[in-house]
Every structure is written in structure tokens, then in C-alpha cells.
Motif scaffolding. Structure first.
Motif, PDB file in Angstrom:
ATOM      1  N   LYS A 111       0.846  -1.207   0.000  1.00  0.00           N
ATOM      2  CA  LYS A 111       0.000   0.000   0.000  1.00  0.00           C
ATOM      3  C   LYS A 111       0.875   1.249   0.000  1.00  0.00           C
ATOM      4  CE  LYS A 111      -3.952   2.090   0.285  1.00  0.00           C
ATOM      5  NZ  LYS A 111      -4.845   2.150  -0.847  1.00  0.00           N
ATOM      6  N   ALA A 112       1.979   1.217   0.785  1.00  0.00           N
ATOM      7  CA  ALA A 112       2.905   2.351   0.821  1.00  0.00           C
ATOM      8  C   ALA A 112       3.543   2.556  -0.547  1.00  0.00           C
ATOM      9  CB  ALA A 112       3.966   2.137   1.889  1.00  0.00           C
ATOM     10  N   ILE A 113       3.872   1.471  -1.248  1.00  0.00           N
ATOM     11  CA  ILE A 113       4.455   1.564  -2.586  1.00  0.00           C
ATOM     12  C   ILE A 113       3.443   2.208  -3.544  1.00  0.00           C
ATOM     13  CG2 ILE A 113       5.267   0.202  -4.576  1.00  0.00           C
ATOM     14  CD1 ILE A 113       7.347   0.176  -2.454  1.00  0.00           C
ATOM     15  N   GLU A 114       2.214   1.729  -3.482  1.00  0.00           N
ATOM     16  CA  GLU A 114       1.166   2.276  -4.366  1.00  0.00           C
ATOM     17  C   GLU A 114       0.946   3.766  -4.094  1.00  0.00           C
ATOM     18  OE1 GLU A 114      -2.326  -0.140  -3.773  1.00  0.00           O
ATOM     19  OE2 GLU A 114      -1.354  -1.938  -4.564  1.00  0.00           O
ATOM     20  N   THR A 115       0.932   4.112  -2.824  1.00  0.00           N
ATOM     21  CA  THR A 115       0.754   5.523  -2.446  1.00  0.00           C
ATOM     22  C   THR A 115       1.938   6.353  -2.946  1.00  0.00           C
ATOM     23  OG1 THR A 115      -0.456   4.837  -0.471  1.00  0.00           O
ATOM     24  CG2 THR A 115       0.382   7.088  -0.500  1.00  0.00           C
ATOM     25  N   ALA A 116       3.138   5.820  -2.809  1.00  0.00           N
ATOM     26  CA  ALA A 116       4.331   6.528  -3.265  1.00  0.00           C
ATOM     27  C   ALA A 116       4.293   6.749  -4.770  1.00  0.00           C
ATOM     28  CB  ALA A 116       5.585   5.764  -2.871  1.00  0.00           C
ATOM     29  N   VAL A 117       3.831   5.737  -5.512  1.00  0.00           N
ATOM     30  CA  VAL A 117       3.732   5.876  -6.974  1.00  0.00           C
ATOM     31  C   VAL A 117       2.746   6.993  -7.318  1.00  0.00           C
ATOM     32  CG1 VAL A 117       2.928   4.729  -9.091  1.00  0.00           C
ATOM     33  CG2 VAL A 117       4.416   3.507  -7.474  1.00  0.00           C
ATOM     34  N   LYS A 118       1.606   7.052  -6.644  1.00  0.00           N
ATOM     35  CA  LYS A 118       0.613   8.101  -6.907  1.00  0.00           C
ATOM     36  C   LYS A 118       1.161   9.484  -6.552  1.00  0.00           C
ATOM     37  CE  LYS A 118      -3.571   5.347  -6.294  1.00  0.00           C
ATOM     38  NZ  LYS A 118      -4.755   5.133  -5.498  1.00  0.00           N
TER      39      LYS A 118
END
Length: 157
Positions: free
Chosen positions: A124-131
Motif C-alpha cells: 500500500k505504501a508503494i502504491e501511495t508513493a507511486v501516486k
């Protein structure tokens, strides 16, 4: 070495006059056919066993057969009881092993849940970072928001 012969018929001591073990043996041999119970002076294990054997020998053929059958039933019941006890002990041992395996499985399951949650949070942190990166925020700001390291954020596309 010599022999001493004693004619049982000549042994005339009464129960009160019996003094030693040899007298007890002679008394028992002479009076065995008339004894209903073991005299109090002969309470040792040897005389008790001797009396049991003599009592068995006095039984009629039918009584002996009935006694043998009851003894066999007693032995069979004891064998069944011992077998059942062994089975219960074996089952208890198996149950203890299964309980240990279940406890270990529960612990492994809890660990797996913790790991899965941590992996989910990381994903989830990775996905948030990508956004956030696509929105144009700086690497330092993204690291502060997501808890990821700057190196991890820079590797993201």
C-alpha cells in the motif's frame, strides 16, 4: 549324607504343639484332608500357596472345570483391561502430539497473518508513493508520508 524317614501317621502333634517349620509341614500334610481353612500358625506365603493347591486338588472334576472357567474369565477380563489401558495411553499420547501440532500451527498462522499484514502495508505504501510521485511531490515528502526510504522511492517508476 543320610535319610530320615517319617511316617505321617506317627506325627501326633496338635496345632498348639507345632514348634518349627518342619512341624508345620508335617502337620499340614497329615491334616490337609480335614482342614477347611488355613490354621493361623501357617500364614506364610508358602503355606498359603500350598493350601490353595491342596484345595484345588480336593475339588471334584465338575468343580475344577467351573473353577478353571472362572479363572480363565478373570484372566481374559484382566487382559482386556490391560489392552484397553494401553489403547487409552496410546490415544492420550497421540492427543498430546496433536495438541502440540495444533499449537504450533496456530503460532505459524499468527506469524503468517502478521507477515501478510506487513506485506500488505508495504505494498500500500508503494502504491501511495507511486501516486504521490505522479502528482509531482518531492522524494523527501513522499518518504515522510509513506514511511519508505528515499532509495525505495527513487527505484519506483
Amino acid at each position: 549324607m543320610g535319610f530320615i524317614y517319617l511316617e505321617i501317621i506317627n506325627f501326633v502333634k496338635s496345632e498348639a504343639e507345632v514348634e518349627d517349620e518342619l512341624d508345620k509341614v508335617f502337620f499340614m500334610l497329615k491334616n490337609m484332608s480335614t482342614l477347611k481353612t488355613l490354621p493361623r500358625i501357617m500364614k506364610s506365603a508358602v503355606f498359603q500357596r500350598f493350601f490353595q493347591l491342596a484345595s484345588y486338588a480336593k475339588l471334584t472334576k465338575e468343580e475344577r472345570t467351573m473353577y478353571d472357567i472362572s479363572l480363565k474369565r478373570k484372566w481374559d477380563a484382566e487382559a482386556v483391561r490391560m489392552y484397553q489401558q494401553e489403547q487409552v495411553e496410546g490415544l492420550e499420547k497421540q492427543l498430546g502430539g496433536l495438541e502440540k501440532q495444533l499449537k504450533e500451527a496456530k503460532q505459524a498462522s499468527k506469524k503468517a497473518v502478521v507477515i501478510a499484514k506487513a506485506q500488505g502495508q508495504y505494498q500500500k505504501a508503494i502504491e501511495t508513493a507511486v501516486k504521490l510521485k505522479s502528482m509531482g511531490l518531492s522524494v523527501e515528502q513522499i518518504a515522510e508520508v509513506t514511511g519508505l526510504t528515499i532509495d525505495e522511492i527513487e527505484k519506483l517508476k
